[in-house]
Design a protein around this motif. Structure first.
Motif, PDB file in Angstrom:
ATOM      1  N   VAL A  67       0.834  -1.202   0.000  1.00  0.00           N
ATOM      2  CA  VAL A  67       0.000   0.000   0.000  1.00  0.00           C
ATOM      3  C   VAL A  67       0.867   1.248   0.000  1.00  0.00           C
ATOM      4  O   VAL A  67       0.609   2.210  -0.747  1.00  0.00           O
ATOM      5  CB  VAL A  67      -0.946  -0.011   1.216  1.00  0.00           C
ATOM      6  CG1 VAL A  67      -1.650   1.326   1.364  1.00  0.00           C
ATOM      7  CG2 VAL A  67      -1.972  -1.132   1.082  1.00  0.00           C
ATOM      8  N   LEU A  71       1.090   4.557  -2.594  1.00  0.00           N
ATOM      9  CA  LEU A  71       0.922   5.922  -2.097  1.00  0.00           C
ATOM     10  C   LEU A  71       2.159   6.778  -2.386  1.00  0.00           C
ATOM     11  O   LEU A  71       2.052   7.941  -2.792  1.00  0.00           O
ATOM     12  CB  LEU A  71       0.641   5.891  -0.596  1.00  0.00           C
ATOM     13  CG  LEU A  71      -0.709   5.292  -0.175  1.00  0.00           C
ATOM     14  CD1 LEU A  71      -0.796   5.200   1.338  1.00  0.00           C
ATOM     15  CD2 LEU A  71      -1.864   6.125  -0.714  1.00  0.00           C
ATOM     16  N   ILE A  77      -5.088   6.603  -7.214  1.00  0.00           N
ATOM     17  CA  ILE A  77      -5.595   5.526  -6.353  1.00  0.00           C
ATOM     18  C   ILE A  77      -6.817   4.856  -6.968  1.00  0.00           C
ATOM     19  O   ILE A  77      -7.016   3.657  -6.811  1.00  0.00           O
ATOM     20  CB  ILE A  77      -5.917   6.080  -4.951  1.00  0.00           C
ATOM     21  CG1 ILE A  77      -4.634   6.554  -4.275  1.00  0.00           C
ATOM     22  CG2 ILE A  77      -6.614   5.035  -4.095  1.00  0.00           C
ATOM     23  CD1 ILE A  77      -4.854   7.193  -2.932  1.00  0.00           C
ATOM     24  N   LEU A 223      -5.209   0.637  -4.280  1.00  0.00           N
ATOM     25  CA  LEU A 223      -4.685   0.182  -2.992  1.00  0.00           C
ATOM     26  C   LEU A 223      -5.132  -1.246  -2.705  1.00  0.00           C
ATOM     27  O   LEU A 223      -4.352  -2.070  -2.221  1.00  0.00           O
ATOM     28  CB  LEU A 223      -5.138   1.121  -1.872  1.00  0.00           C
ATOM     29  CG  LEU A 223      -4.664   2.569  -1.970  1.00  0.00           C
ATOM     30  CD1 LEU A 223      -5.113   3.355  -0.739  1.00  0.00           C
ATOM     31  CD2 LEU A 223      -3.148   2.640  -2.115  1.00  0.00           C
TER      32      LEU A 223
END
Length: 357
Positions: A67, A71, A77, A223
């Motif tokens: 994850v 990011l 996303i 994600l």
């Protein structure tokens, strides 16, 4: 065409967050692996695992790393239908885990964040023929069903929402029977603890009749795909499905031995790390009406007092469910069984199991 007497229609799954919040009055502030900690510092062994969504337990390092990578990369996303490297990795990992006779040419359809979305799409694949969606439970029954559907030209759709990603001792529960389905509904654990649902279907299965989610539906959660790919790879590379089968068999044998002399336990069943204890009223005749949901609820309350989180299931919520993560250690398994035994003893000693003591 109907297959009378052989097919159970699978209802659309509905969110049960409110139910869990009432039954499990815990405010978790930290969690790692199988351990959940409340604001008062008290720790619990989580034997519910997000109803099976947490294959690796809470906040597993490989999931967190995957994850963070998305990011930190600055990549979008959510991208709806656009193909991305994250999606490609997820699809590659998923295809690598599928049954060998099903994987070649299999198509992956992203449906939305919930199992209900995937079930709706799967039924559409059947184009009104009978949409026979079943969970891979009894091997012989599933083999007979495969023969029946093949003879009638009806797609066999298997729901691996809870049973998939190693929980039953095989990566996918359908593998125990040797059956090759026409489509598989996948959710919960495939998102690595984040909402994700897909349908994997035979390449030549016509998908023209499958419903299309509304515009803007969250189908491209990067994600969840990253967390799911990391989870699938970790389970496969570390042979956690086989580990789940081994420790699950041990827990099942110990539960059956311990419960053999308890008239309040009707059946101890399960496969891998998907176990259940059915609580019954021994004064009643056999059958569904014999279930004792009040006693099962009392056992869950007593488990919670002893730092153990379990779930309830079955037609009348008379079954205590154990869904530990695939990362459960031998010591944690021992602690689960010990706390459960004390909880059953306390619940059965209460004069009225319907009321909290």
């Amino acid at each position: 065409m109907a297959l009378s007497g052989t097919v159970r229609r699978q209802p659309l799954r509905e969110p049960s967050a409110r139910t869990y919040a009432r039954a499990l009055p815990i405010v978790p502030v930290r969690a790692r692996g199988m351990t959940v900690e409340g604001p008062d510092g008290r720790r619990y062994l989580d034997c519910l695992s997000g109803d099976g969504a947490l294959a690796l337990g809470h906040n597993h390092p490989v999931v967190l790393a995957a994850v963070r990578e998305v990011l930190d990369s600055g990549a979008p996303i959510g991208v709806l239908h656009l193909s991305t490297p994250v999606e490609e990795r997820f699809v590659a990992e998923l295809l690598a885990t599928l049954p060998p006779r099903f994987a070649p040419g299999a198509r992956v359809r992203f449906c939305g964040p919930t199992a209900a979305d995937a079930l709706a799409v799967a039924r559409g694949l059947a184009r009104g023929m009978s949409g026979t969606v079943v969970e891979p439970a009894e091997d012989d029954r599933l083999r007979r069903l495969r023969e029946s559907t093949r003879d009638r030209g009806v797609p066999l759709i298997v729901d691996e929402t809870v049973t998939g990603v190693g929980r039953t001792g095989a990566f996918w529960a359908v593998e125990h029977s040797g059956v090759t389905p026409d489509a598989m509904v996948l959710a919960k654990a495939i998102g690595g603890s984040l909402p994700l649902a897909v349908v994997v279907h035979r390449e030549d299965l016509d998908a023209a009749g499958a419903p299309v989610p509304p515009a803007g539906a969250p189908r491209g959660n990067q994600l969840a795909m990253a967390a799911g790919a990391a989870t699938l790879a970790h389970v496969r590379e570390h042979r956690l499905a086989a580990r789940a089968g081994e420790i699950g068999d041990l827990m099942l044998r110990r539960l059956r031995t311990w419960a053999a002399d308890l008239p309040c336990v009707g059946e101890v069943r399960g496969r891998g790390l998907m176990l259940g204890l059915e609580f019954v009223d021994p004064a009643l005749a056999s059958g569904e009406a014999r279930g004792a949901p009040g006693l099962a609820a009392a056992v869950r309350r007593e488990c919670l007092r002893r730092g153990l989180i379990v779930g309830l299931g079955g037609p009348r919520a008379g079954v205590v469910r154990l869904l530990p993560p695939l990362t459960v250690t031998d010591e944690q398994a021992d602690a689960v069984l010990e706390r459960l035994a004390y909880a059953v003893e306390a619940a059965t000693a209460s004069p009225d199991p319907e009321r909290p003591r």
